[in-house]
Scaffold this motif. Structure first.
Motif, PDB file in Angstrom:
ATOM      1  N   UNK A 121       0.841  -1.210   0.000  1.00  0.00           N
ATOM      2  CA  UNK A 121       0.000   0.000   0.000  1.00  0.00           C
ATOM      3  C   UNK A 121       0.871   1.254   0.000  1.00  0.00           C
ATOM      4  N   UNK A 122       1.940   1.232   0.776  1.00  0.00           N
ATOM      5  CA  UNK A 122       2.850   2.385   0.812  1.00  0.00           C
ATOM      6  C   UNK A 122       3.458   2.609  -0.576  1.00  0.00           C
ATOM      7  N   UNK A 123       3.853   1.533  -1.259  1.00  0.00           N
ATOM      8  CA  UNK A 123       4.415   1.658  -2.610  1.00  0.00           C
ATOM      9  C   UNK A 123       3.405   2.279  -3.577  1.00  0.00           C
ATOM     10  N   UNK A 124       2.150   1.833  -3.484  1.00  0.00           N
ATOM     11  CA  UNK A 124       1.112   2.372  -4.379  1.00  0.00           C
ATOM     12  C   UNK A 124       0.903   3.860  -4.087  1.00  0.00           C
ATOM     13  N   UNK A 125       0.831   4.212  -2.812  1.00  0.00           N
ATOM     14  CA  UNK A 125       0.629   5.627  -2.470  1.00  0.00           C
ATOM     15  C   UNK A 125       1.840   6.478  -2.860  1.00  0.00           C
ATOM     16  N   UNK A 126       3.051   5.909  -2.743  1.00  0.00           N
ATOM     17  CA  UNK A 126       4.248   6.641  -3.190  1.00  0.00           C
ATOM     18  C   UNK A 126       4.215   6.884  -4.699  1.00  0.00           C
ATOM     19  N   UNK A 127       3.761   5.884  -5.459  1.00  0.00           N
ATOM     20  CA  UNK A 127       3.660   6.079  -6.914  1.00  0.00           C
ATOM     21  C   UNK A 127       2.624   7.140  -7.259  1.00  0.00           C
ATOM     22  N   UNK A 128       1.519   7.148  -6.520  1.00  0.00           N
ATOM     23  CA  UNK A 128       0.507   8.178  -6.737  1.00  0.00           C
ATOM     24  C   UNK A 128       1.061   9.558  -6.393  1.00  0.00           C
ATOM     25  N   UNK A 129       1.795   9.656  -5.292  1.00  0.00           N
ATOM     26  CA  UNK A 129       2.420  10.931  -4.905  1.00  0.00           C
ATOM     27  C   UNK A 129       3.383  11.404  -5.982  1.00  0.00           C
ATOM     28  N   UNK A 130       4.199  10.490  -6.495  1.00  0.00           N
ATOM     29  CA  UNK A 130       5.150  10.840  -7.560  1.00  0.00           C
ATOM     30  C   UNK A 130       4.412  11.332  -8.804  1.00  0.00           C
ATOM     31  N   UNK A 131       3.324  10.633  -9.196  1.00  0.00           N
ATOM     32  CA  UNK A 131       2.562  11.038 -10.384  1.00  0.00           C
ATOM     33  C   UNK A 131       1.951  12.422 -10.198  1.00  0.00           C
ATOM     34  N   UNK A 132       1.475  12.709  -8.993  1.00  0.00           N
ATOM     35  CA  UNK A 132       0.894  14.033  -8.739  1.00  0.00           C
ATOM     36  C   UNK A 132       1.969  15.120  -8.720  1.00  0.00           C
ATOM     37  N   UNK A 133       3.124  14.838  -8.102  1.00  0.00           N
ATOM     38  CA  UNK A 133       4.194  15.844  -7.997  1.00  0.00           C
ATOM     39  C   UNK A 133       4.884  16.125  -9.326  1.00  0.00           C
ATOM     40  N   UNK A 134       4.861  15.175 -10.247  1.00  0.00           N
ATOM     41  CA  UNK A 134       5.544  15.366 -11.543  1.00  0.00           C
ATOM     42  C   UNK A 134       4.568  15.702 -12.656  1.00  0.00           C
TER      43      UNK A 134
END
Length: 123
Positions: free
Chosen positions: A75-88
């Motif tokens: 779950x942390x990995x999925x949320x980190x990928x979502x955070x990265x997609x939003x920040x970039x």
């Protein structure tokens, strides 16, 4: 009466006539030849037929199948990928409109659970 003319058996029968009228003419000629009335002897002969074969080739490929996370780390990995997609800026406005209600529900549930856990610890 069936006569064996030294032919080899074929894996499948070879067509002898192209139509019913050809078959009928051949029958008439064979009947006349058997009666001795025809000057032509009817002979069966093998015919070569070209057959195209289509070969089906099966090949296995690895296809990623989306699965829901099973552990906290996933779950942390999925949320980190979502955070990265939003920040970039990988998501456009339509994506954000679609994500907003789902993220709101997640945040409300997380807040409720967090408050419940903190309330239990204070006792």
């Amino acid at each position: 009466m069936v006569r064996d003319r030294g032919r080899r058996p074929h894996p499948r029968p070879v067509p002898k006539w192209c139509s019913s009228s050809c078959r009928h003419r051949a029958w008439e000629q064979r009947r006349a030849a058997d009666a001795g009335l025809a000057a032509v002897d009817v002979v069966d002969r093998p015919v070569e037929v070209v057959v195209e074969k289509k070969t089906v080739v099966e090949r296995r490929v690895t296809v990623p199948v989306p699965q829901s996370p099973r552990s906290t780390r996933e779950w942390v990995d999925v949320l980190d990928r979502l955070t990265w997609a939003l920040n970039t800026n990988r998501m456009d406005e339509e994506d954000l409109v679609t994500l907003e209600p789902a993220l709101s529900r997640v945040l409300m549930s997380f807040t409720d659970q967090s408050n419940t856990l903190h309330h239990r610890r204070r006792r």
